[in-house]
Design an enzyme around this catalytic site. Sequence first.
Site, PDB file in Angstrom:
ATOM      1  N   TYR A  25       0.631  -1.154  -0.030  1.00  0.00           N
ATOM      2  CA  TYR A  25      -0.081   0.116  -0.130  1.00  0.00           C
ATOM      3  C   TYR A  25       0.938   1.248  -0.038  1.00  0.00           C
ATOM      4  O   TYR A  25       0.751   2.291  -0.443  1.00  0.00           O
ATOM      5  CB  TYR A  25      -0.838   0.089   1.204  1.00  0.00           C
ATOM      6  N   GLU A  47     -11.626   5.478   4.954  1.00  0.00           N
ATOM      7  CA  GLU A  47     -10.870   6.365   5.768  1.00  0.00           C
ATOM      8  C   GLU A  47     -12.008   6.901   6.930  1.00  0.00           C
ATOM      9  O   GLU A  47     -11.430   6.780   7.994  1.00  0.00           O
ATOM     10  CB  GLU A  47     -10.508   7.884   5.124  1.00  0.00           C
ATOM     11  N   TRP A  55      -4.949   1.214  10.378  1.00  0.00           N
ATOM     12  CA  TRP A  55      -5.255   1.270   8.929  1.00  0.00           C
ATOM     13  C   TRP A  55      -5.149  -0.122   8.313  1.00  0.00           C
ATOM     14  O   TRP A  55      -5.717  -0.555   7.445  1.00  0.00           O
ATOM     15  CB  TRP A  55      -4.200   2.274   8.410  1.00  0.00           C
TER      16      TRP A  55
END
Length: 203
Positions: A25, A47, A55
């Site tokens: 990522y 988000e 995350w």
Amino acid sequence: MSKKPTTDLPHRCTWCGDDPLYVAYHDNDWGVSVHDDRKLFEMLTLEGAQAGLSWITILRKRENYKLAFDNFDIDKVAAYDDSKLESLMGNAGIVRNRLKISSTIDNARAVQKIRQEHGSLDTFLWSFVDGETRHNRWKTLAEIPAQTELSVQLSKALKGYGCRFVGPTICYALMQSIGMVNDHTTDCFRHRKLITLTGTDSL
């Protein structure tokens, strides 16, 4: 004669650690300019889903989110009804938080309004940086802010259209993820790469 093992590995932002999914990522997505409305809506959703979570937890559920929310087709998500909401609440592949799930539906409807007014979500979001990535020059993670004056403005504007889970901190994370700002630290190989990709070097 045997070759010496190479130690010439690219230096990365320390936040991604060594988890392969996180590293991928970091190397391929984070900070890359996104201008596709569907992808922008995906990142807005993810988000918001991250609030209170790590995350990496969201990254591991990313493919499940794509399946659960019709690959983030804005019009399809905006048309979800109460029965669809209940179905999503039973989906173990996503974060089963009623407020977060319902906010995704509300946000899709808000994005429809944004598109009617601005032509696209892309045009609306990127107008906050005049259409160009802002390349910051942070030397350490400690220097990177959690929110900025710009993310406060973006948060207020999104809320004005009815979006939820779009506080200033979430909005700044969105700005980082979709390339509105380049917040790779200056010692990370991606910092210079993104400057090259965008062809800009503005602050």
